[in-house]
Every structure is written in structure tokens, then in C-alpha cells.
Design an enzyme around this catalytic site. Sequence first.
Site, PDB file in Angstrom:
ATOM      1  N   LYS A  61     -90.015  33.849 -66.351  1.00  0.00           N
ATOM      2  CA  LYS A  61     -90.123  33.058 -65.124  1.00  0.00           C
ATOM      3  C   LYS A  61     -91.543  33.029 -64.573  1.00  0.00           C
ATOM      4  CE  LYS A  61     -87.503  32.073 -60.966  1.00  0.00           C
ATOM      5  NZ  LYS A  61     -86.327  32.444 -60.167  1.00  0.00           N
TER       6      LYS A  61
ATOM      7  N   PHE B 215     -81.992  42.133 -63.803  1.00  0.00           N
ATOM      8  CA  PHE B 215     -80.859  41.241 -63.615  1.00  0.00           C
ATOM      9  C   PHE B 215     -80.945  40.059 -64.584  1.00  0.00           C
ATOM     10  CE2 PHE B 215     -78.912  37.583 -61.361  1.00  0.00           C
ATOM     11  CZ  PHE B 215     -77.596  38.033 -61.394  1.00  0.00           C
ATOM     12  N   GLN B 216     -79.877  39.840 -65.313  1.00  0.00           N
ATOM     13  CA  GLN B 216     -79.773  38.748 -66.294  1.00  0.00           C
ATOM     14  C   GLN B 216     -80.826  38.815 -67.400  1.00  0.00           C
ATOM     15  OE1 GLN B 216     -79.251  35.024 -64.068  1.00  0.00           O
ATOM     16  NE2 GLN B 216     -77.053  35.431 -64.113  1.00  0.00           N
TER      17      GLN B 216
ATOM     18  N   GLU C  87     -72.630  27.024 -72.001  1.00  0.00           N
ATOM     19  CA  GLU C  87     -73.824  26.925 -72.846  1.00  0.00           C
ATOM     20  C   GLU C  87     -73.485  26.764 -74.322  1.00  0.00           C
ATOM     21  OE1 GLU C  87     -73.436  29.154 -70.471  1.00  0.00           O
ATOM     22  OE2 GLU C  87     -75.162  29.073 -69.124  1.00  0.00           O
TER      23      GLU C  87
ATOM     24  N   MET D 245     -54.658  27.420 -89.795  1.00  0.00           N
ATOM     25  CA  MET D 245     -55.313  27.894 -91.016  1.00  0.00           C
ATOM     26  C   MET D 245     -54.998  29.374 -91.231  1.00  0.00           C
ATOM     27  SD  MET D 245     -56.892  26.877 -93.590  1.00  0.00           S
ATOM     28  CE  MET D 245     -58.089  25.544 -93.614  1.00  0.00           C
TER      29      MET D 245
END
Lengths: 191, 591
Positions: free
Chosen positions: B190, B140-141, B78, B501
Site C-alpha cells: 500500500k 492485518f490481512q 475473487e 463423476m
Amino acid sequence: MAGPAPEDREKPTGRRNSQGIRIDPQAEAEAKPRRTVISALVDHKPGVLAKVSGLFARRQFNIESLTVGPTVDETMARMTIVVEEPEPGIEQAKRQLRKQVHTWSVREVEGAIERELALIKVDGHDPSGVAALAEMHGGQAVRADDEVVTVELTGTEEEIDAAIAAFEQFGVHEVARTGTAALASGTRSTA
Amino acid sequence: MSKSQPTNESEASADTDELSEEASDEQTANKTKGAQSVVTALEKAEVEITFGVQGGAIMPVYDALADSDIHHVSMAHEQGASHAADAYGIVSGKPGVTITTSGPGATNLVTGIADANLDSDPIVSLTGQVPQDMVGNDAFQETNTMGITSPITKANIFATSPDTVGDDVGTALALAAEGRQGPTLVDLPKNVTTSETDVEPSEPTVPEAYQVPPDEADPHSVEAAAEALAAADRPLILSGGGVIKSEASEQLREFAIEYGIPVVTTMPGLGSFPEDNALALEMGGMHGTGYANMALSHCDVLLGIGTRFDDRLTGGIETFAPEAEVIHVDIDPAEISKNIHADYPLIGDAGAVIEQLHGAMPGEPDAEAWRDRTMEWKATYPMGYETPQDEAVKPQFVVEAMNEAAADDAIVTTGVGQHQMWAAQYWTYTEPRTWVSSNGLGTMGYGAPAAVGAKLAAPDTQVIAFEGDGSFLMTSQAIAPAVRENLDITVAILNNSYVGMIRQWQDAFYDERRYESDWDWGPDFATLAEAYGAQGLRAMGYDEVPDVIEEAFAYDGPSVIDFHVDPVADVYPMVPSGGNNAEFALEADHL
Ligand SMILES: Cc1ncc(C[n+]2csc(CCOP(=O)(O)OP(=O)(O)O)c2C)c(N)n1
């Protein structure tokens, strides 16, 4: 890649202060903080207060109090924010607040009518003395329990500070304060 | 779904429930689902492409997308989706859209959203969320996506009803593109996307309370600013990313050239003014050119357009343009005097305000001597490096060789590190929207997924990503979707086996203690590229450089070139953090 070292280059004169304002290189010129009341009309929706308080926290504005409550228009809430900041900080705070998607208007309220509510729980060994002092400060004893008297007061922040200091002679157990609410005086609209 | 269900139910069982519900609803006339409204809103806004990864909470939206002409690109991560959308937004000028799931899908996006926020890039993130009756229960999630993204979005919206969810998406699209652009997000529970609605989303509009910035600045202020500029002896333009965002590069060019005013660009402003023009002093700031920083330090009127005076540009505030009156043009009033006090604040769209200024200029500033001085500085502080042929290839050489071989309008994306600075310094940018980089957040791994987004936004334009070995390792999985989409991009890794760097700063400021910066454990990138299905190439010496570039450019599909470059080359000039721009170091001895 060669070139003159920093000390061998032509030097600019002039200087800015920490607020990015160009100043006389000799003079010290940091703006002093100023206390002000900012009023904002925002959508009366969940999440808006969190967004605004998060904004102020993230940008490290020096906030004395932030209150919020509904207005005559039920879709809107008024936020009253007391800020102590140097001039550029106040300007930034107003602009950052104004650009939020849910903000309708923002104004610094000059000569505001300011009030805050305080509940002060005072030791109850001298209830009539507490009541008298409450009255002197324009408040009232709203409840006497076994060992404590609870006083309700409204006033400016300084008035309430002064009253709490005065109640110390009896012994102050607890204090709850709402923070300042404010409106512009007269027919001028606040925000 | 009810609250009595165990909150740790598996996604599979939740989705089976959904499927049976959906099947039974199919016949209802004129009814659609919230998810369909989301897609309709995207279609109405003419969104052509979206980036994302599937997941339980967002499945209804993906299901609705299946029947749409919108092209969805499944990214491998993502973060890559948000960088690809960000690059798509920079290159096309239209918001890039991501569609991802709740919880980990949303948190993986966060870096890309924060990145877009600091660069004012228009992206719209649509995130799945657990059903409303589970929100707050650690389902969940579930994560508090609104809470997490609130400080890094221009606006975020929690969708609450299938009747309004389409408009929520429209609002997010409109807000991302309006005024000062930036990231917006819609969190999609949802139950909202699976519930029925018969409401069609309307045209995308910004909320009523939102202050739409004015196009034109206050004419009196414009007049005063124009007078100050015309009267300047040492005028300078500082062109920022806002010039590109507002499509004002053309106006800027005409203005600067007509009045003979030298131009420095910020890093996001690269390409807003052609670097091959005599007035161009190129990039200013920490790793800007010596001549840009000399000009910034000595100018007497500075016209800053579409820049927020970021600290990488200004160095220490006290020493930034210390002799200059500042004219600041910005669409966002909150940018005015935030970092640098504006003597002449001009709030408005960059293009419109440049035209206003153009109209108000009483004459040309008498700046010939000043221009001569900038020319002298160009000669005194040239950009350069040495290329002993018996040593490792200089990374700067690779950038220049790529630039020479590439098309004039090629788009460059970058990771973050030394390679990013060399790509900024040694590539000649002449066109807006050809520099696609993580300027504000400095996100390693930006380059490869950004190349995916850039190529999809401009399929006919050459796209080259410069990456470091460390940076590329963070998001190399973006090569997988590049292969799937058969995107003709070239990733050039300037591989120095260091997080370079960091190594440079350790050498300069930490007594050369190279603690944990030696990354000699990286994979063989050419082989890694082959494993993804891309063309993998390698160049060890100067003589191999032109050949691999040719091979990569000739290949129709993604190529990755692993350039083994000088491990200890450093980026100069350099102004240490918070330092004085006029005291830029040209070499380590100057620090
Ligand atoms: C996500 C992230 N983590 C850490 C950093 C800090 N950082 C800045 S540059 C850099 C080194 C980059 O190394 P590499 O990609 O190999 O590029 P080089 O500097 O060698 O060109 C690091 C670790 C960062 N910018 N981004």
C-alpha cells in the site's frame, strides 16, 4: 453404445519406458542416473533462490547440493547445482531452470573444477594428530578450543567425504559443509 | 504508517489516514501516485476490462481506476474474478486482469491462478499488500502472496517503489502474453501505491534475462520431421491448446487437409480443428472417443503440436502411441521430452512451425488405407446413448439439444465433472476459442464465472455454461455480477443430484459405495437464479427441453436452466487413470 470389448480389438505392439522413450518391447531400457554439475547465472535478487529451490523441490529432481553466491558482476549470482538424475531428468532440470524469468544462462559444466568448503569439529584429545591429518588432506586446524579442534578443508565432495571418514579416528563432533561450487576449466566460460 | 502502530489496526482507521494524506498532496504538480502509475500501465497496454473485489490494501488502485475508462467488473468472489479473467484471456487472446486486495483477496484468487497456470492461460493478477514496513509482521490481512503464488505463476513481482510499479505491471502484462502464455502477478504494497512519483511507466517489456522463445524451429530438424511425416503409413496429428493460443488453427486445418492426415485434439485443443471434418477424430484420452484412442494407439508418426502430453491424454506412458515416432512442436523448450520423448523436437511458435513443415514436406504420406481404418473405427466405436422417453432425460441429449439451438460460433464454458465431459463429447466444436474450460486443474465452479469473462470478451457471441449441480454450487454467486452487467448468458445445469463423476468412480472402483456423493440437498436452482435477479427455468422431461432452451435464448440477460437429468448416467468411453488408451471402456463391463 456397443462396440468390441478391449480384448477383441486389434492390439498395437511396442512400448515406451517410464521416461516416455519408445523401446524394444522385449528389452529393459531405463536410463541410469548420472551425476552432473549445472551452473546458472541468475539475477542477484531476493526471491530468486527461493524460486529455483522451490522449482527443484516441486519437480522432484534429485539434488545433491545447491550453492549460490555473487559473481564479479554484482547484479548476478552464480548457482551451482549438483544433480543426480537419468539423462531426461538432467535435460528437464536445465530447461526448467533456463525458462525462469531471472535466469540469464544455464550450462552443464563438463570436467568442472569442483570445490566445497567444510568445517569439521574434531575431538581435541590429540591436537597435533588432528593438525597433521588436516594437513595431509590439504586443510588446516583453524582453531583449538578446550576440548575440540576445528579444521577447515576445501576439496571435491569425495575428498571431503574421505577426510571426514579419516577424522573419525579422533571422533567427529560436528560438520558444516557448503556444497559444491564449480567453474569450467581453462578459458571456457561456465554459464 | 510506522512499525509502532498496532498491527491489528482496523482497515477503517488505516484508510482514514490514507485519505488525509491524499487530500494534502493533491496540488503538487506533475506528481502522481504509484496507484496512478498502475492504472497508466494498464491503459498503455490497452487493457479494457478488469475483474476484482475491493479491499483496504488495494483501495488506492481502485481510487485511481475511478478516473479511467477501463471497465471494472466487481465479482462476488475473487475466485470468480480469476476465472472470469482466465476466460477473458482464452476468448480474447489478451491477458485478463484481476485487481483484488491482500490476504483473503489474494488467497481466494489462488485457485484461478493455479487453473490458468496449468492451462497456460494469460492472466495478470494485481494484488494489494500491506505497507512494506509491516510485511512479515503478520499485519492485518497480510499473507505471503509472493510465496503462495510462486509455484503457480510464470513470474511474480513484488513492487518496491512508486517509480517502478508501473513498469512492474507492464512487465507482468508482457510476460503473461509472451511465448508460452501464463499467469503473472504483481504484489502492490500500500505504501507503494500511495506514495508519489513523477515517473511515467514505459511500454510493457519482458525482463532482459527472459529467454524469448524463437518463432521458427531449427530448419534441419523441420526437414527431418517433414520427411518422417511424409514417409509415414499411419500419420496422425495431435492438436493441443497451443495451436489455439498461437492462432494457428487455420494453418493446422490447411496442413491436415492438404496432406490428408487425421487429427485428434486434446481437451484444451477442442475447436482447433473442425469436428465436422472427415479427418477429425475429436478428443483423445481418458474420455476421448474410441476412434481417437485407437488412432493414437496405432499411428506410426505422431505430430503433437502445442500439447504437453498431459496424463489425462496419454494414460499410461508405456502404452501411449507405442508404435509412433513423435514430432513435438512447442514454444516452451521445457515441454519437449518432459512426458513423452520427442524424436523430432521442434521448438517454436505453432503457426510458424506448421508453415515451416508445410514448406518442407517432400510429398503427401501414402495414408489412404490408414484413413479408411480410422473411418472404420468411427463406425465401430460410435459416440451414442439411448433416450427412452419414459426415463429421466439423458444429459448428453441436453448438450446436443443446446448445440442444435445455439449459434454456430457459440462459446461453451463448463464446470468440472461428468457434465464437462459430455459438453466436450456431444457439442460439435468447429472454431477456436469456443471451448472455455478448466482442463488441467479440473476446477469445479469454473463455468459460471468463466461465462461472465467470456461474454465480456465477446459481447456479440452467444455464451453457454454447462454446470453440474455440485460445481455450480461452488461459484453460483457469479450470477450476481452477470445480472448487474446484464450479460446475456445461459447457464445449463445438468442436475443429477449427485457429484456425479465421484458417484461414477465409486460405482466403478469402490464397490458402488456411494459415500457422500449423493447431493440431494442442493438448492432449487431456478429459484436461486431468480433470487440473484436472473431468469430461472426448469426442465423435468424430454418434452420440456426444447421450450426452456428457447426461453433462455430469447431472454435478454442471464438465464439459468435446471435440467433434471438421469442421476446415474455415466461418461463413456473411459480409460481408467494411467490405463492403456487402446483399452478404453465403452461400458462398465469393460473396466
Ligand atoms: C474444487 C474441486 N473440488 C473437488 C473436485 C473433485 N471432483 C471432480 S468431479 C466432482 C463432481 C462434480 O459434480 P457435479 O458438479 O455435480 O457434476 P457431475 O459430475 O454430476 O456432472 C468432484 C467433487 C474438483 N474437481 N474440484
